[in-house]
Write an enzyme that holds these catalytic residues in place. Sequence first.
Site, PDB file in Angstrom:
ATOM      1  N   GLY A  83     -16.866 -46.736  -3.515  1.00 18.15           N
ATOM      2  CA  GLY A  83     -16.684 -46.532  -2.086  1.00 18.15           C
ATOM      3  C   GLY A  83     -16.350 -45.090  -1.778  1.00 18.15           C
ATOM      4  O   GLY A  83     -15.962 -44.306  -2.657  1.00 18.15           O
ATOM      5  N   GLY A  88     -11.467 -39.750   0.700  1.00 17.84           N
ATOM      6  CA  GLY A  88     -12.070 -39.341  -0.555  1.00 17.84           C
ATOM      7  C   GLY A  88     -12.883 -40.474  -1.131  1.00 17.84           C
ATOM      8  O   GLY A  88     -13.374 -41.325  -0.396  1.00 17.84           O
ATOM      9  N   ASP A 211      -3.498 -50.212  12.071  1.00 19.93           N
ATOM     10  CA  ASP A 211      -4.896 -49.948  11.723  1.00 19.93           C
ATOM     11  C   ASP A 211      -5.581 -51.230  11.259  1.00 19.93           C
ATOM     12  O   ASP A 211      -6.293 -51.240  10.262  1.00 19.93           O
ATOM     13  CB  ASP A 211      -4.979 -48.880  10.640  1.00 19.93           C
ATOM     14  CG  ASP A 211      -6.285 -48.093  10.697  1.00 19.93           C
ATOM     15  OD1 ASP A 211      -6.993 -48.176  11.723  1.00 19.93           O
ATOM     16  OD2 ASP A 211      -6.603 -47.392   9.717  1.00 19.93           O
TER      17      ASP A 211
END
Length: 386
Positions: A83, A88, A211
Site C-alpha cells: 500500500g 509513505g 478520521d
Amino acid sequence: MGCFFSVPSKIKAESPPRNGLNSKDGSKEENDLSCLSSKVSSSAMLLTPQSEDEILQASNLKNFTFNELRTATRNFRPDSMVGEGGFGCVFKGWIDEHTLAPTKPGTGMVIAVKRLNQESNQGHIEWLTEINYLGQLSHPNLVKLIGYSLEDDHRILVYEFVAKGSLDNHLFRRGSYFQPLSWNIRMKVALDAAKGLAFLHSDEVDVIYRDFKTSNILLDSNYNAKLSDFGLAKNGPEGDKSHVSTRVMGTYGYAAPEYIATGHLTKKSDIYSFGVVLLELMSGKRALDDNRPSGEHSLVEWAKPLLTNKHKISQVMDARIEGQYSKREAKRIAHLAIQCLSTEQKLRPNINEVVRLLEHLHDSKDTSSSSNATPNPSLSPSPLRS
C-alpha cells in the site's frame, strides 16, 4: 494477498489555507499530543510529550532497529509493498512471534511496516500521535500496533498484518480479487466498527477518533473489522466543556457539518462520519464521486431524501446485494443512517445506542433464520435518543 493500507480516490476540494480537511490520506498537519484520559490505568498513561524520546519511552512497544525492519521486509523490496499513501509506503514483513526478531518470508508472524516518506514534511506529528494512542490502547476492533523504529530520519510503525485489507477496497474496487461483500458481512463490519468507536468514546478512554472512513477500517481473514490510523485522534473535552476547539482536519465527505463550520469537535462528529460509512455500506457508493450524475456527487445529499421515504430506500441499496436483506432490515438501517447524519448533532444517537441497535438487528436476524419465526414487533428497539 490482502493489503493493509489503501487510499480511496478522493474528490479534489478547494479550501482556505487554514482548513485542514483534505482529499488525500496523509495530508494531515495538526494532531493531539497530550496524554490520554487520566481514567486510563496507570500502566497505560502517557506523558505530556516534552521530546520524541519521552513519548517513545512511555510506550509499551517494541523498539525495532532500522536493519531489523529492512531484513523483515526484504530490504523494503517493491514486491513487498502492499500500500501507499501520503504518509509513505506500507510493506509486508515477517518476524518471530515470540522474540519479534526478523524471520524468513513465510515464517513466523506477518506484519505491516508503515514507513514515513523522508521527503515529506507531513506525518511526523501524526506518527507520534499514533504511538501516543494506539500504542497504549488494546481492543479487538482496533488494529494492533506492535512497535516502531526511529533512527536518523527513518520513522516507521509496525502493525499486525490485517489480511483482507481495507473496507474501501472491498466496497469500491472492481475486479476478480474483490467480490461484493454480502449484506451480512456489511452489517457485521458496521457492528464491529461501532464497537471500536464505543471503546474510544467510553469514559475510561475518552478519545475522539476524527478520521472514521472506509479506508481506515481494516478486515481480517474472518472479516472482523479493526479501526486503524489514529494520527488525527483527540482527547475528549475536559471538565464541563462541551467540545474541543481545533483546526478542521480530516477527509471531505466524512466530516460533520458543524465541525467544518466551527472547528468544534465532539464525539457526535464521529457519529456523523459513522453515518456516512453506513451509507457507503448500504449503497456500495463512495461518499464523494464526481463521476456520478449531477446531483449525486455527494452521497449524503443524494441519499438522505430517499431514505426518508420507505418506498425509495431500495433506490439507495447496492444492486449487487439485492435479495440478501429484508425490507424491515433496510428500513431500520436507513433510519439509523438518517439519525447519525442529522445536521443537529444533539439529534444524533451516541455510539452505545448505535451498537445496541446493530446488535439487535444481528440477534433478531439470527433468531429469525434459525426458527423461521416471524419477528415479534414487541422486540423492536425503542427509538434512539441523542
